[in-house]
Design a protein around this motif. Structure first.
Motif, short mmCIF file in Angstrom:
data_model
loop_
_atom_site.label_atom_id
_atom_site.label_comp_id
_atom_site.label_asym_id
_atom_site.label_seq_id
_atom_site.Cartn_x
_atom_site.Cartn_y
_atom_site.Cartn_z
N ALA A 92 0.81 -1.20 0.00
CA ALA A 92 0.00 0.00 0.00
C ALA A 92 0.85 1.26 0.00
CB ALA A 92 -0.93 -0.01 1.20
N GLY A 93 1.94 1.32 0.78
CA GLY A 93 2.75 2.53 0.83
C GLY A 93 2.10 3.58 1.71
N VAL A 94 1.75 4.74 1.11
CA VAL A 94 1.11 5.84 1.83
C VAL A 94 -0.32 5.97 1.31
CG1 VAL A 94 1.18 8.28 2.39
CG2 VAL A 94 3.32 7.00 2.07
N THR A 95 -1.26 5.89 2.22
CA THR A 95 -2.68 5.95 1.85
C THR A 95 -3.34 7.15 2.49
OG1 THR A 95 -2.75 3.53 1.75
CG2 THR A 95 -4.86 4.69 1.86
N GLN B 143 0.70 5.01 6.71
CA GLN B 143 1.81 4.41 5.97
C GLN B 143 2.17 3.08 6.61
OE1 GLN B 143 5.13 4.16 7.32
NE2 GLN B 143 4.97 5.52 9.10
N ASP B 144 2.54 2.13 5.76
CA ASP B 144 2.85 0.79 6.24
C ASP B 144 4.31 0.45 6.04
OD1 ASP B 144 1.41 -1.03 3.37
OD2 ASP B 144 2.99 0.48 3.51
N MET B 145 5.17 1.46 5.98
CA MET B 145 6.60 1.23 5.73
C MET B 145 7.45 1.44 6.99
SD MET B 145 6.76 3.13 2.02
CE MET B 145 5.69 4.46 2.52
N ASN B 146 6.78 1.61 8.12
CA ASN B 146 7.47 1.81 9.40
C ASN B 146 8.35 3.07 9.38
OD1 ASN B 146 7.80 0.91 12.08
ND2 ASN B 146 9.80 0.07 11.60
N LYS C 202 2.48 5.55 15.19
CA LYS C 202 3.58 5.75 14.25
C LYS C 202 3.11 5.72 12.80
CE LYS C 202 8.21 4.01 13.20
NZ LYS C 202 9.23 3.00 13.56
N GLN C 203 2.13 4.87 12.51
CA GLN C 203 1.74 4.70 11.12
C GLN C 203 0.73 5.73 10.64
OE1 GLN C 203 1.20 2.64 13.67
NE2 GLN C 203 -0.67 1.43 13.45
N ASN C 204 0.17 6.53 11.55
CA ASN C 204 -0.88 7.47 11.16
C ASN C 204 -0.51 8.91 11.45
OD1 ASN C 204 -2.49 5.27 10.47
ND2 ASN C 204 -3.55 5.23 12.44
N PHE C 205 -0.90 9.80 10.55
CA PHE C 205 -0.66 11.23 10.75
C PHE C 205 -1.92 11.95 10.30
CE2 PHE C 205 1.58 14.75 11.89
CZ PHE C 205 2.24 15.49 10.91
N ALA D 271 3.17 12.64 3.00
CA ALA D 271 4.39 11.95 2.57
C ALA D 271 5.07 11.36 3.80
CB ALA D 271 5.33 12.91 1.85
N SER D 272 5.91 10.37 3.55
CA SER D 272 6.66 9.78 4.65
C SER D 272 8.08 9.46 4.21
CB SER D 272 5.96 8.52 5.18
OG SER D 272 6.07 7.46 4.25
N SER D 273 8.94 9.34 5.18
CA SER D 273 10.35 9.03 4.92
C SER D 273 10.90 8.27 6.11
CB SER D 273 11.12 10.34 4.72
OG SER D 273 12.52 10.12 4.75
#
Lengths: 110, 113
Positions: free
Chosen positions: B2-5, B25-28, B71-74, B92-94
């Motif tokens: 999924a990446g960033v949803t 995001q599911d990329m930790n 951590k996974q939600n903003f 976005a996430s990094s």
């Protein structure tokens, strides 16, 4: 003030032309420069540049960074209609801060 | 994969209404960001987070609030929407490591009437 400036703002070319997009920056604590392509939705990653003078290449697209003169260029050769998009330049500074330019809108006419 | 949803993808509000945009995001990834994109203005940073429970102001934070309880939600909140907040919003996430790029969500088109 940190800033990223892209030029030109927009560009219209014919299929087969070669285009050069410019990105200059003034960002303290530079870490990397990134190029993204945006086609109506989310920006998609193209290149990341960290060292001067080393060209990154992917098919018809290539990019190079000049850390002394603080700019980067993105070249697209033999343009196709599928290259029509907004091209975004971003500079990453330490602390994972990303500064974006306004983008260059490229339109490729058949 | 999924990446960033981002949800929702589209929303129309009346002036003064409130709403919350969700980014997952599911990329930790440690770092998460909210940007707005307006014609001729590029991407401007609203708020960002360097980890769970932390938030910080970006370039254009006024009128917005954020929370990072997990951590996974903003989450991006608009307490009292204004027409000037009509825009496309990107999350976005990094990972935050050196040389790591931003991964973007698909965007939310928000119109405030």
């Amino acid at each position: 003030e940190d800033k990223v400036v892209q030029s030109p703002l927009s560009l219209v070319v014919h299929e087969g032309d070669t285009v050069t997009l410019n990105c200059s920056y003034e960002v303290t604590n530079f870490r990397s420069l990134l190029w993204y392509k945006q086609e109506k939705k989310a920006p998609t990653f193209l290149f990341m540049l960290t060292s001067s003078g080393i060209e990154k290449k992917s098919g018809r697209l290539s990019s190079i960074l000049d850390k002394k003169e603080l700019f980067s260029i993105l070249n697209i050769t033999a343009t196709q209609t599928g290259d029509s998009a907004i091209y975004l330049c971003a500079v990453e500074a330490t602390g994972n801060q990303f500064y974006f330019g306004t983008g260059t809108s490229l339109t490729v006419i058949p | 994969n999924a990446g960033v949803t981002q949800t929702p993808k589209f929303r129309v509000l009346k002036t003064g209404q409130s709403m919350t945009l969700l980014c997952a995001q599911d990329m930790n990834h440690e770092y998460m960001y909210w940007y707005r994109q307006d014609p001729g203005m590029g991407l401007r940073l609203i708020h960002y987070s360097v980890g769970e429970g932390t938030t910080a102001k970006g370039e254009v934070p006024d009128g917005y609030n954020v929370s990072r309880l997990k951590k996974q939600n903003f989450l991006l909140g608009l307490e009292s929407a204004a027409p000037s907040q009509t825009s496309v919003y990107f999350c976005a996430s990094s990972s935050g490591g050196a040389g790591e790029k931003l991964f973007f969500g698909s965007g939310t088109q928000l119109s405030v009437l």
